[in-house]
Write an enzyme that holds these catalytic residues in place. Sequence first.
Site, PDB file in Angstrom:
ATOM      1  N   THR A  73      38.346  15.054  27.736  1.00 45.01           N
ATOM      2  CA  THR A  73      38.953  14.397  26.578  1.00 45.01           C
ATOM      3  C   THR A  73      38.368  14.926  25.267  1.00 45.01           C
ATOM      4  O   THR A  73      37.216  15.390  25.235  1.00 45.01           O
ATOM      5  CB  THR A  73      38.696  12.873  26.677  1.00 45.01           C
ATOM      6  OG1 THR A  73      38.996  12.272  25.422  1.00 45.01           O
ATOM      7  CG2 THR A  73      37.247  12.561  27.001  1.00 45.01           C
ATOM      8  N   ASP A  74      39.121  14.788  24.192  1.00 47.74           N
ATOM      9  CA  ASP A  74      38.601  15.161  22.863  1.00 47.74           C
ATOM     10  C   ASP A  74      37.516  14.190  22.393  1.00 47.74           C
ATOM     11  O   ASP A  74      36.776  14.481  21.455  1.00 47.74           O
ATOM     12  CB  ASP A  74      39.744  15.229  21.830  1.00 47.74           C
ATOM     13  CG  ASP A  74      40.511  13.927  21.631  1.00 47.74           C
ATOM     14  OD1 ASP A  74      40.238  12.946  22.359  1.00 47.74           O
ATOM     15  OD2 ASP A  74      41.394  13.889  20.745  1.00 47.74           O
ATOM     16  N   GLU A  75      37.414  13.021  23.075  1.00 52.53           N
ATOM     17  CA  GLU A  75      36.473  11.999  22.596  1.00 52.53           C
ATOM     18  C   GLU A  75      35.015  12.433  22.733  1.00 52.53           C
ATOM     19  O   GLU A  75      34.132  11.853  22.100  1.00 52.53           O
ATOM     20  CB  GLU A  75      36.734  10.661  23.313  1.00 52.53           C
ATOM     21  CG  GLU A  75      38.175  10.231  23.125  1.00 52.53           C
ATOM     22  CD  GLU A  75      38.490   8.805  23.567  1.00 52.53           C
ATOM     23  OE1 GLU A  75      37.591   7.962  23.593  1.00 52.53           O
ATOM     24  OE2 GLU A  75      39.674   8.562  23.875  1.00 52.53           O
TER      25      GLU A  75
ATOM     26  N   LYS B   8      32.133  11.144  30.062  1.00 51.56           N
ATOM     27  CA  LYS B   8      32.955  12.359  30.165  1.00 51.56           C
ATOM     28  C   LYS B   8      32.162  13.571  29.656  1.00 51.56           C
ATOM     29  O   LYS B   8      32.226  14.648  30.234  1.00 51.56           O
ATOM     30  CB  LYS B   8      34.262  12.206  29.374  1.00 51.56           C
ATOM     31  CG  LYS B   8      35.259  11.223  29.955  1.00 51.56           C
ATOM     32  CD  LYS B   8      35.800  11.584  31.320  1.00 51.56           C
ATOM     33  CE  LYS B   8      36.716  12.796  31.307  1.00 51.56           C
ATOM     34  NZ  LYS B   8      37.356  13.005  32.642  1.00 51.56           N
TER      35      LYS B   8
ATOM     36  N   TYR C   2      32.464   5.490  27.659  1.00 47.78           N
ATOM     37  CA  TYR C   2      33.497   6.364  28.252  1.00 47.78           C
ATOM     38  C   TYR C   2      33.272   7.815  27.845  1.00 47.78           C
ATOM     39  O   TYR C   2      33.146   8.705  28.692  1.00 47.78           O
ATOM     40  CB  TYR C   2      34.897   5.910  27.831  1.00 47.78           C
ATOM     41  CG  TYR C   2      35.975   6.951  28.094  1.00 47.78           C
ATOM     42  CD1 TYR C   2      36.257   7.375  29.398  1.00 47.78           C
ATOM     43  CD2 TYR C   2      36.706   7.529  27.046  1.00 47.78           C
ATOM     44  CE1 TYR C   2      37.234   8.344  29.650  1.00 47.78           C
ATOM     45  CE2 TYR C   2      37.682   8.494  27.298  1.00 47.78           C
ATOM     46  CZ  TYR C   2      37.945   8.899  28.588  1.00 47.78           C
ATOM     47  OH  TYR C   2      38.896   9.857  28.837  1.00 47.78           O
TER      48      TYR C   2
END
Length: 350
Positions: free
Chosen positions: A131-133, A160, A156
């Site tokens: 993810t970009d997060e 990741k 989260y």
Amino acid sequence: MKNILITGGAGFIGSHVVRLFVNKYKDYNIVNLDNLTYAGNLANLRDIENSGNYTFIKGDITNGDFIQQLFTERNFDGVIHLAAESHVDRSISNPMEFIMTNIVGTVNLLNASLSSWKSNCEGKRFYHISTDEVYGSLGAEGKFIESTPYDPRSPYSASKASSDHLVRAYNHTFGLPVVISNCSNNYGPYQFPEKLIPLFIHNIRNMKPLPVYGKGENIRDWLYVEDHAQAIDLLFHKGTIGETYNIGGNNEWKNIDLIIKLCEIMDQKLNRQPGESAKLITYVKDRAGHDLRYAIDASKIKGELGWEPTVKFTEGFESTVEWYLNNENWLNAVTSGEYQNYYEKQYVSR
Ligand code: NAD
Ligand code: TYD
């Protein structure tokens, strides 16, 4: 025949990837490994479940012995790893499940791939979907590029980020052939209605409040899920080993603007007076540590492989709304039972 393992194939993005691969690659045996958590739903794959090149296996990636045995039995040529706990709010109330699935589960898959391929990695590939997060939160300017330093800020995104680091470490240390991609927010059919768009469609349909976190000023970059699946297909086959690719929609929306747009579409589709759905907007306590803005610079994948989004947001958004309205049974099924408890806990006290 190639044996390809897709993890998390009963979830939102995974089901679109499984469908694409099963329909497109008749010479691949596609094994979908999914533990069917609250987010996994075999109804997402009804149309392809009887295909000759498709097998579903229910199993937990946190169980290392089971994963080793599966790899010994199946002799996989490639892995596309999507299984994860994926919702930020749940990671705030229960981080440990995220540590187990996203980190330990990923390492179990890396270990099993390594022991299965160690004699010959030729033609093999472990593709990790992220993810970009992991890059953290942007201010008003700039976009994430592949070399942006990691700065995860929720359990989260930290889980990741940790899995991304481990995937890279297995490439550098053991020579495991890996590819990683980091994608922005996806929207489209089969997304579990805890995430913004399907949750708000469900609530508008039922005339329930729309809980907007904080002032609704956070910005996300939205990509149609089938465009993501196309990028995954491309990177699985043509991405350079050891490389990371950013995937994004080049389509930034402030939450409140997106929500107002959604309310307008819903008014039309449900034959309501203009402005009726927007009356449901309710500002609630902000998400803890809420990242302000994500935006992806996807020029690497465009330059190297020619990928770019094909679905215009106005069209994809409207067809997504239609899909949820036409698939009431799906929405009703996933919002019964346990969902009610989740909703009470998440929203009633806000
Ligand atoms: P999802 O929550 O809809 O689906 C996750 C799937 O993984 C479910 O089918 C679930 O049953 C399965 N799963 C969870 N724990 C498991 C376990 N221990 N063992 C086996 N299966 C398990 O998630 P999604 O939105 O489809 O996201 C898929 C992947 O893409 C994730 O890795 C996520 O981090 C990443 N991603 C998502 C988005 C997005 O906008 N949704 C954006 C970028 C990246
Ligand atoms: P979400 O769909 O949970 O994705 P992510 O947090 O991974 O970006 O949320 C998208 C945006 O919408 C995010 O800024 C949080 C906000 N949001 C709300 O305002 N209310 C809600 O009920 C939800 C679920 C999200």
